[in-house]
Design a protein around this motif. Structure first.
Motif: not given
Length: 305
Positions: A60-61, A66-67, A71-72, A277-280
């Motif tokens: 979930a992190q 990305s999915q 998954t990895s 810079q803004f980051i997720k």
């Protein structure tokens, strides 16, 4: 004659005792099977559950990135905990990851009762949602329209605006420039929505410069922290900032309502301007259900089942 009758009766009683002993042994082995094999099943179930919990929390992190990365991460963590996950074991939504796994456990004493093995299964689900409360937040407020495209947090220009007398700082109970600098380094706690904050006018250039430089210096040995593309929430130069609706009505000391939190990677601080810079980002904290700034809101993770 009487002796023969007594001998016959003894043989019959001995046969009955043998039958009773045989039945007792079966019952005893049944209890042993329940105790030992039952304990093993409980242990394997617990191990599987913990592995799946860790897997979905790790996956979930990266769910907002990305999915594939989610998954990895989930597969890697579960493997480290002794459980192999395949793609078929994972299901996704835009805000959740779920893992379901069944394993076969061989039995020992239960074999005498005809049970060679049995299956145990577990399910874990983690959800990702905007944080509504977090600690370690820098007392810096940005307009929601600045997220995610603004590369500078300016003083007296575009953020918060040249006529407001503010550089985007939040007053922390009158602690002044030193309190502001300390909170930039160590963070403070803020609530989204219900929290009204008061602005702190002025540039505070010296203390702010020292605080920002200390964050950058703390990451000097971490190569991944030197770029916004690879930095994560273990980097000191990645700070959480407060997102407000607008600076339009602010002037000097003004009250503002927090609408979100966002992560900002710091490149440098120069001439009262914070470059970065803004980051997720996913970070610890109390999650809510809504966001005013989309995927660049600071998100949190928790187990849902």
């Amino acid at each position: 004659m009487m002796r023969l009758l007594r001998l016959q009766k003894f043989k019959e009683e001995s046969g009955a005792v043998l039958v009773m002993v045989a039945i007792f042994m079966v019952v005893l082995l049944g209890f042993i099977a329940i105790t030992i094999d039952g304990g093993r099943l409980y242990s394997e179930k617990s191990k599987l559950q913990k592995a799946l919990d860790a897997a979905v929390l790790s996956g979930a992190q990266e769910l907002k990135t990305s999915q594939a990365m989610a998954t990895s991460n989930a597969k890697d963590v579960s493997q480290k905990n002794g459980v192999t996950l395949m793609d078929a074991h994972l299901t996704f939504t835009s805000s959740s990851i779920k893992a379901t796994k069944q394993i076969n456990v061989p039995l020992t004493f239960a074999r005498v009762l005809g049970f060679k093995n049995t299956n145990v299964s577990a399910t874990a689900k983690a959800i990702v949602a905007p944080l509504k409360k977090a600690s370690g937040v820098a007392p810096i407020a940005v307009d929601k329209n600045s997220v995610p495209d603004s590369l500078v947090l300016n003083c007296g220009q575009s953020n918060p605006g040249k006529n407001h007398g503010n550089c985007g700082y939040i007053d922390l109970n009158g602690s002044g420039a030193n309190g502001l600098a300390d909170a930039i380094v160590n963070g403070s706690t803020f609530d989204v929505g219900s929290k009204i904050v008061e602005t702190e006018p002025g540039g505070k250039q010296g203390p702010v410069n020292d605080a920002i430089q200390s964050l950058i210096d703390s990451d000097a040995s971490k190569s991944y922290c030197q770029s916004a593309a690879t930095a994560d929430n273990s980097c000191k130069r990645v700070i959480t900032v407060v997102v407000i609706d607008t600076w339009a009505d602010a002037n000097g000391k003004s009250n503002l309502t927090i609408v979100g939190l966002a992560a900002y990677w710091i490149e440098k601080y120069q001439n009262k301007t914070l470059y970065g810079q803004f980051i997720k980002m996913v970070s610890p904290g109390e999650i809510g259900s809504e966001t005013a700034i989309g995927d660049y809101n600071l998100y949190g993770v928790k187990l849902a089942e």
